[in-house]
Write a protein that holds these residues in place. Sequence first.
Motif, PDB file in Angstrom:
ATOM      1  N   VAL A  14      53.178  18.626  68.981  1.00 40.86           N
ATOM      2  CA  VAL A  14      54.814  17.695  69.069  1.00 40.86           C
ATOM      3  C   VAL A  14      54.513  16.495  67.913  1.00 40.86           C
ATOM      4  N   LEU A  15      53.708  15.965  68.958  1.00 42.37           N
ATOM      5  CA  LEU A  15      53.408  14.884  68.324  1.00 42.37           C
ATOM      6  C   LEU A  15      52.437  14.311  67.223  1.00 42.37           C
ATOM      7  N   CYS A  16      51.364  15.562  67.074  1.00 43.20           N
ATOM      8  CA  CYS A  16      51.559  14.947  65.138  1.00 43.20           C
ATOM      9  C   CYS A  16      52.500  15.402  64.306  1.00 43.20           C
ATOM     10  N   ILE A  17      53.294  16.438  64.496  1.00 49.31           N
ATOM     11  CA  ILE A  17      54.264  16.541  63.469  1.00 49.31           C
ATOM     12  C   ILE A  17      54.872  15.471  63.622  1.00 49.31           C
ATOM     13  N   PHE A  18      55.448  14.815  64.762  1.00 49.15           N
ATOM     14  CA  PHE A  18      56.492  13.933  64.873  1.00 49.15           C
ATOM     15  C   PHE A  18      55.528  11.979  63.982  1.00 49.15           C
ATOM     16  N   ALA A  19      53.798  12.535  64.656  1.00 47.27           N
ATOM     17  CA  ALA A  19      53.694  11.042  63.472  1.00 47.27           C
ATOM     18  C   ALA A  19      53.872  11.897  61.599  1.00 47.27           C
ATOM     19  N   ILE A  20      53.815  13.348  61.813  1.00 49.63           N
ATOM     20  CA  ILE A  20      53.657  13.014  60.079  1.00 49.63           C
ATOM     21  C   ILE A  20      55.008  12.837  59.385  1.00 49.63           C
ATOM     22  N   PHE A  21      56.198  12.923  60.462  1.00 48.05           N
ATOM     23  CA  PHE A  21      57.632  12.402  59.695  1.00 48.05           C
ATOM     24  C   PHE A  21      57.645  11.102  60.031  1.00 48.05           C
ATOM     25  N   THR A  22      57.559  10.068  60.945  1.00 51.93           N
ATOM     26  CA  THR A  22      56.934   9.067  60.824  1.00 51.93           C
ATOM     27  C   THR A  22      56.314   8.676  59.151  1.00 51.93           C
ATOM     28  N   LEU A  23      55.400   9.120  59.314  1.00 49.11           N
ATOM     29  CA  LEU A  23      54.575   8.431  57.611  1.00 49.11           C
ATOM     30  C   LEU A  23      55.438   8.454  57.093  1.00 49.11           C
ATOM     31  N   VAL A  24      56.435  10.435  56.850  1.00 45.77           N
ATOM     32  CA  VAL A  24      56.592   9.840  55.801  1.00 45.77           C
ATOM     33  C   VAL A  24      58.121   9.299  55.788  1.00 45.77           C
ATOM     34  N   LEU A  25      58.471   9.104  56.781  1.00 47.60           N
ATOM     35  CA  LEU A  25      59.654   8.494  56.568  1.00 47.60           C
ATOM     36  C   LEU A  25      59.186   6.824  56.216  1.00 47.60           C
ATOM     37  N   LEU A  26      58.248   6.209  56.273  1.00 49.73           N
ATOM     38  CA  LEU A  26      57.644   5.125  56.591  1.00 49.73           C
ATOM     39  C   LEU A  26      57.420   5.195  55.035  1.00 49.73           C
ATOM     40  N   HIS A  27      57.190   5.757  54.541  1.00 49.25           N
ATOM     41  CA  HIS A  27      56.990   5.943  53.127  1.00 49.25           C
ATOM     42  C   HIS A  27      57.583   5.696  52.135  1.00 49.25           C
ATOM     43  N   VAL A  28      58.999   6.815  52.618  1.00 50.75           N
ATOM     44  CA  VAL A  28      59.847   6.440  52.090  1.00 50.75           C
ATOM     45  C   VAL A  28      60.227   5.262  51.820  1.00 50.75           C
ATOM     46  N   ILE A  29      60.168   4.690  53.184  1.00 50.68           N
ATOM     47  CA  ILE A  29      61.199   2.722  53.506  1.00 50.68           C
ATOM     48  C   ILE A  29      60.254   2.594  52.525  1.00 50.68           C
ATOM     49  N   LEU A  30      58.311   2.678  52.338  1.00 46.10           N
ATOM     50  CA  LEU A  30      57.788   1.597  51.263  1.00 46.10           C
ATOM     51  C   LEU A  30      58.014   2.082  50.319  1.00 46.10           C
ATOM     52  N   ARG A  31      58.453   2.677  49.479  1.00 44.56           N
ATOM     53  CA  ARG A  31      58.892   2.646  48.269  1.00 44.56           C
ATOM     54  C   ARG A  31      60.019   2.385  47.383  1.00 44.56           C
ATOM     55  N   ILE A  32      60.714   2.070  48.526  1.00 39.75           N
ATOM     56  CA  ILE A  32      62.560   1.084  47.648  1.00 39.75           C
ATOM     57  C   ILE A  32      61.486  -0.604  47.575  1.00 39.75           C
ATOM     58  N   VAL A  33      59.978  -1.049  48.071  1.00 39.84           N
ATOM     59  CA  VAL A  33      60.366  -2.383  47.967  1.00 39.84           C
ATOM     60  C   VAL A  33      58.773  -2.131  47.439  1.00 39.84           C
ATOM     61  N   ASN A  34      58.281  -1.080  46.601  1.00 39.98           N
ATOM     62  CA  ASN A  34      57.576  -0.280  45.466  1.00 39.98           C
ATOM     63  C   ASN A  34      56.040  -0.363  46.556  1.00 39.98           C
ATOM     64  N   LEU A  35      56.111  -0.028  47.371  1.00 38.24           N
ATOM     65  CA  LEU A  35      54.696  -0.730  47.950  1.00 38.24           C
ATOM     66  C   LEU A  35      53.988   0.925  48.558  1.00 38.24           C
ATOM     67  N   TYR A  36      53.412   1.587  48.827  1.00 36.21           N
ATOM     68  CA  TYR A  36      53.171   2.678  49.118  1.00 36.21           C
ATOM     69  C   TYR A  36      51.493   2.854  50.343  1.00 36.21           C
ATOM     70  N   ILE A  37      51.660   3.850  50.419  1.00 40.17           N
ATOM     71  CA  ILE A  37      50.513   4.315  51.841  1.00 40.17           C
ATOM     72  C   ILE A  37      49.244   5.088  51.366  1.00 40.17           C
ATOM     73  N   PRO A  38      48.322   4.495  50.668  1.00 38.98           N
ATOM     74  CA  PRO A  38      47.316   5.621  50.577  1.00 38.98           C
ATOM     75  C   PRO A  38      46.758   6.536  51.165  1.00 38.98           C
ATOM     76  N   SER A  39      46.739   7.793  50.315  1.00 43.56           N
ATOM     77  CA  SER A  39      46.618   9.208  51.506  1.00 43.56           C
ATOM     78  C   SER A  39      46.669   9.828  52.073  1.00 43.56           C
ATOM     79  N   LEU A  40      48.655   9.470  51.852  1.00 46.62           N
ATOM     80  CA  LEU A  40      49.443   9.902  53.169  1.00 46.62           C
ATOM     81  C   LEU A  40      49.617  11.381  52.615  1.00 46.62           C
TER      82      LEU A  40
END
Length: 154
Positions: A14-40
Amino acid sequence: MFSQINRFNALLSVLCIFAIFTLVLLHVILRIVNLYIPSLNEISGYLLICSFFLALGYSFEQAKHIRVSLIFELNNPKLSHLAELISYALATVVSIFISYALLQLTLDSYQFKEVSSGEIAILEWPIQAILVYASVLMTLTIGFKGWEVLRGHR
């Protein structure tokens, strides 16, 4: 016998799934300011496969996995019991093979220091070691469940 370990692994899953959710949400938020997470995508894939394998033992123990029980519902109880024993034996053999193959893969990855091909070079053997651990635990869970059926417990 392995219920506490399997429950802990389910929590890790469950923690792994939550980490995926958090990473994807962070990625979406960071794309608003033109940043990205490498190898997401790669990291999310590793988390997903770890989540899947860590949950295998628990799902089998709790009978939450996909199970075709049509052959176990025969009119003859002895034949039904025999079919269930054969199913557990085959599942144990297949699980042993999977665990062995994953162990060999992990040892090779460790020996040759294999890394992922994404933007971030991630060592592969630690992730594969999690899969070995989870598949061995699944194999033991299946084997002990089969042993319980053999002894007449369900």
